[in-house]
Design a protein around this motif. Structure first.
Motif, PDB file in Angstrom:
ATOM      1  N   ARG A  52     102.752  47.658  19.320  1.00 54.33           N
ATOM      2  CA  ARG A  52     102.139  46.598  20.134  1.00 54.33           C
ATOM      3  C   ARG A  52     100.629  46.663  19.979  1.00 54.33           C
ATOM      4  O   ARG A  52     100.043  47.743  19.970  1.00 54.33           O
ATOM      5  CB  ARG A  52     102.512  46.770  21.596  1.00 54.33           C
ATOM      6  N   ASP A  53     100.006  45.499  19.861  1.00 54.85           N
ATOM      7  CA  ASP A  53      98.551  45.450  19.722  1.00 54.85           C
ATOM      8  C   ASP A  53      97.896  45.899  21.020  1.00 54.85           C
ATOM      9  O   ASP A  53      98.296  45.476  22.108  1.00 54.85           O
ATOM     10  CB  ASP A  53      98.085  44.032  19.398  1.00 54.85           C
ATOM     11  N   PRO A  54      96.878  46.743  20.920  1.00 55.32           N
ATOM     12  CA  PRO A  54      96.125  47.109  22.122  1.00 55.32           C
ATOM     13  C   PRO A  54      95.346  45.892  22.618  1.00 55.32           C
ATOM     14  O   PRO A  54      95.154  44.938  21.866  1.00 55.32           O
ATOM     15  CB  PRO A  54      95.195  48.220  21.654  1.00 55.32           C
ATOM     16  N   PRO A  55      94.886  45.921  23.866  1.00 55.84           N
ATOM     17  CA  PRO A  55      94.158  44.760  24.416  1.00 55.84           C
ATOM     18  C   PRO A  55      92.954  44.339  23.578  1.00 55.84           C
ATOM     19  O   PRO A  55      92.613  43.168  23.545  1.00 55.84           O
ATOM     20  CB  PRO A  55      93.708  45.239  25.801  1.00 55.84           C
ATOM     21  N   ASP A  56      92.325  45.273  22.894  1.00 60.21           N
ATOM     22  CA  ASP A  56      91.143  44.936  22.095  1.00 60.21           C
ATOM     23  C   ASP A  56      91.495  44.500  20.673  1.00 60.21           C
ATOM     24  O   ASP A  56      90.636  44.423  19.808  1.00 60.21           O
ATOM     25  CB  ASP A  56      90.167  46.116  22.052  1.00 60.21           C
ATOM     26  N   GLY A  57      92.774  44.219  20.418  1.00 57.61           N
ATOM     27  CA  GLY A  57      93.198  43.824  19.072  1.00 57.61           C
ATOM     28  C   GLY A  57      93.604  45.045  18.280  1.00 57.61           C
ATOM     29  O   GLY A  57      94.104  46.006  18.822  1.00 57.61           O
ATOM     30  N   GLY A  58      93.394  45.021  17.002  1.00 54.95           N
ATOM     31  CA  GLY A  58      93.693  46.190  16.201  1.00 54.95           C
ATOM     32  C   GLY A  58      94.712  45.943  15.111  1.00 54.95           C
ATOM     33  O   GLY A  58      94.820  46.716  14.183  1.00 54.95           O
TER      34      GLY A  58
END
Length: 113
Positions: A52-58
């Protein structure tokens, strides 16, 4: 009321699985057969919690989708990739059952003949 609690837990679990499958459906390629998509979706859903993508993207989800395509392309189309990459996706797919896979002859086998 143990029976009611168990039924509610099962319904919640089924609902979560449905939501995950609906989420994954957006990543189906228009050219994938039902058999290919079912296998790739199983690959995606199995590893989705870890990517899952972290809140800051990635781009973790993009990485998972790319790995799923590598695995599917190798399995269904006979594409070859770097050994380390293939080892990784084959390990990730361990236990996913796919019936009636096509058989491919690789170039080195042809050259031996």
């Amino acid at each position: 009321m143990v029976g009611g609690e168990a039924a509610a837990a099962v319904e919640e679990l089924v609902s979560g699985v449905r939501q995950a499958a609906d989420f994954a459906e957006q990543f189906r390629s228009y050219s994938e057969s039902e058999k290919q998509w079912k296998a790739r979706m199983e690959f995606i859903l199995r590893h989705l919690p870890d990517y899952r993508d972290p809140p800051d993207g990635g781009g973790r989800l993009d990485q998972l989708l790319s790995l799923s395509m590598v695995w599917a392309n190798h399995l269904f189309l006979g594409c070859s990739y770097n050994k380390d990459l293939l080892d990784k996706v084959m390990e990730m797919a361990d236990g996913i059952e796919v019936e009636d896979l096509p058989q491919f002859t690789i170039r080195s086998e042809l050259m031996k003949k």
